[in-house]
Scaffold this motif. Sequence first.
Motif, short mmCIF file in Angstrom:
data_model
loop_
_atom_site.label_atom_id
_atom_site.label_comp_id
_atom_site.label_asym_id
_atom_site.label_seq_id
_atom_site.Cartn_x
_atom_site.Cartn_y
_atom_site.Cartn_z
N VAL A 41 0.84 -1.20 0.00
CA VAL A 41 0.00 0.00 0.00
C VAL A 41 0.87 1.25 0.00
CG1 VAL A 41 -1.59 1.35 1.42
CG2 VAL A 41 -2.02 -1.08 1.05
N ARG A 42 1.93 1.23 0.79
CA ARG A 42 2.84 2.40 0.82
C ARG A 42 3.48 2.64 -0.55
NH1 ARG A 42 8.15 2.26 1.45
NH2 ARG A 42 8.12 0.15 2.35
N LEU A 43 3.88 1.57 -1.22
CA LEU A 43 4.49 1.72 -2.54
C LEU A 43 3.49 2.28 -3.56
CD1 LEU A 43 6.54 -1.60 -2.70
CD2 LEU A 43 7.45 0.71 -2.43
N VAL A 44 2.24 1.85 -3.47
CA VAL A 44 1.21 2.40 -4.37
C VAL A 44 0.96 3.86 -4.04
CG1 VAL A 44 -1.20 2.25 -5.09
CG2 VAL A 44 0.13 0.16 -4.76
N ALA A 45 0.84 4.18 -2.76
CA ALA A 45 0.53 5.55 -2.34
C ALA A 45 1.62 6.53 -2.75
CB ALA A 45 0.31 5.60 -0.83
N THR A 46 2.87 6.06 -2.81
CA THR A 46 3.98 6.95 -3.17
C THR A 46 4.35 6.87 -4.65
OG1 THR A 46 5.53 5.20 -2.46
CG2 THR A 46 4.97 6.91 -0.85
N GLY A 47 3.53 6.17 -5.44
CA GLY A 47 3.75 6.12 -6.88
C GLY A 47 4.88 5.21 -7.32
N ARG A 48 5.26 4.25 -6.49
CA ARG A 48 6.37 3.35 -6.83
C ARG A 48 5.89 1.97 -7.26
NH1 ARG A 48 9.82 3.85 -1.52
NH2 ARG A 48 11.21 2.39 -2.60
N LEU A 49 4.60 1.73 -7.17
CA LEU A 49 4.01 0.47 -7.61
C LEU A 49 2.65 0.79 -8.22
CD1 LEU A 49 4.57 -2.64 -7.56
CD2 LEU A 49 3.13 -2.72 -5.51
N HIS A 50 2.38 0.19 -9.38
CA HIS A 50 1.18 0.57 -10.14
C HIS A 50 0.35 -0.66 -10.49
CE1 HIS A 50 4.19 3.75 -10.78
NE2 HIS A 50 3.16 4.57 -10.84
N PRO A 51 -0.69 -0.95 -9.70
CA PRO A 51 -1.56 -2.08 -10.05
C PRO A 51 -2.11 -1.91 -11.46
CG PRO A 51 -2.08 -1.24 -7.86
CD PRO A 51 -1.13 -0.26 -8.48
N GLU A 52 -2.09 -3.00 -12.20
CA GLU A 52 -2.63 -2.96 -13.56
C GLU A 52 -4.05 -3.52 -13.55
OE1 GLU A 52 -1.33 -3.99 -18.10
OE2 GLU A 52 -0.59 -5.26 -16.49
N ILE A 53 -5.01 -2.64 -13.75
CA ILE A 53 -6.42 -3.01 -13.71
C ILE A 53 -6.91 -3.15 -15.15
CG2 ILE A 53 -8.68 -2.48 -12.75
CD1 ILE A 53 -6.49 -2.64 -10.63
N GLY A 54 -7.12 -4.38 -15.58
CA GLY A 54 -7.56 -4.61 -16.94
C GLY A 54 -9.06 -4.49 -17.12
N LEU A 55 -9.80 -4.65 -16.03
CA LEU A 55 -11.27 -4.61 -16.11
C LEU A 55 -11.82 -4.25 -14.75
CD1 LEU A 55 -13.96 -5.32 -17.65
CD2 LEU A 55 -13.72 -7.61 -16.69
N VAL A 56 -12.77 -3.30 -14.74
CA VAL A 56 -13.55 -2.99 -13.55
C VAL A 56 -15.01 -3.15 -13.93
CG1 VAL A 56 -14.14 -1.26 -11.80
CG2 VAL A 56 -11.81 -1.35 -12.73
N ALA A 57 -15.76 -3.96 -13.15
CA ALA A 57 -17.14 -4.24 -13.49
C ALA A 57 -17.96 -4.43 -12.22
CB ALA A 57 -17.24 -5.50 -14.36
N ASP A 58 -19.28 -4.28 -12.37
CA ASP A 58 -20.19 -4.56 -11.27
C ASP A 58 -20.11 -6.04 -10.90
OD1 ASP A 58 -23.09 -5.50 -10.35
OD2 ASP A 58 -22.87 -3.39 -9.83
N TRP A 59 -20.20 -6.33 -9.60
CA TRP A 59 -19.99 -7.71 -9.16
C TRP A 59 -21.03 -8.68 -9.71
CZ3 TRP A 59 -21.60 -10.10 -3.99
CH2 TRP A 59 -22.83 -9.64 -3.57
N ARG A 60 -22.16 -8.18 -10.18
CA ARG A 60 -23.15 -9.08 -10.78
C ARG A 60 -22.65 -9.69 -12.08
NH1 ARG A 60 -25.73 -5.12 -8.13
NH2 ARG A 60 -27.44 -5.69 -6.72
#
Length: 305
Positions: free
Chosen positions: A263-282
């Motif tokens: 979380v610290r690495l993401v918050a400081t811009g040193r790690l970037h989760p790659e989100i290929g898809l965001v969708a409703d859980w249904r």
Amino acid sequence: MKAYIPTGHPGRTVGLGEAPQPEPRADELLVKVDAYSVNRGETFLLEDPPPGWRPGKDVAGLVVQAAADGSGPAVGQRVVAHPPASGWAEYVAVPASAAARLPEQVTTVQAAALPLAGLTALRLLRAAGAVAGRRILLTGASGGVGHYVTELAAAAGAELTAVSRSAERGARLAGFGATVVPEVTDAAGPFDLVLESTGGRALPLALKRLVPRGEVIWFGQASREPVTLDFFDLLRGPVSATVRHFSYADCDRPPAADLRTLVRLVATGRLHPEIGLVADWRRTPDVLTDLRERRVRGNAVLTLS
């Protein structure tokens, strides 16, 4: 509460149904789930689900009941969590030792993509030791673990070659500083270390590209094909090579400590989760099909809000 329950049917492996709301133990939080991500390993388990098991290891949401023993985040705090299972639901009980508070810079969608893949990458590199200046070959780099390993290892000074058949995915990895090749046979080498997650024919091919006394750390079998090693090939290969198995669960540190690092690495811009898809859980059953057929690059995150 509503939750996804395995159906046992190959065409549609989960269905949205009713499940009892969890009753946390003294050392557990109750989290209202805002987002969760799906791992390929869970899609494999859904082919033949264990009795009573429900999927869900990567979640992010809001603490609505703190641990009775006083450990972990407080009520009202947003968290990322790594429960043993059952996270594809409106609520999930999570050990306080497997949850970390989220700063305002990190969204629950980003956080949901972190736990399993991020913990595996972080612990794998810790097991590998210092990587600065070392020549490393990473197979199966197209997955979530490969993404995190590439970014973390390159930032730490490794000379990394990543195997990815996807040109689009390869461009992303190259952006972190990796040399990208489509096949293990295209990797020039020799390498001090191989991080191998494909199985099948990839491991023996990678083994041949080691320096003397080099090491292969084997952490997955994404191809689902068994590995065959020929002893005579080993004799003709690098001198005194080591093959070591790695499991992200074999760690003395609780998940919370490593989740806080991610979380610290993401918050400081040193790690970037790659989100290929965001969708409703249904849409979860359809997203599972997309994942199995490799139509999603990066993490698939499902949201309840």
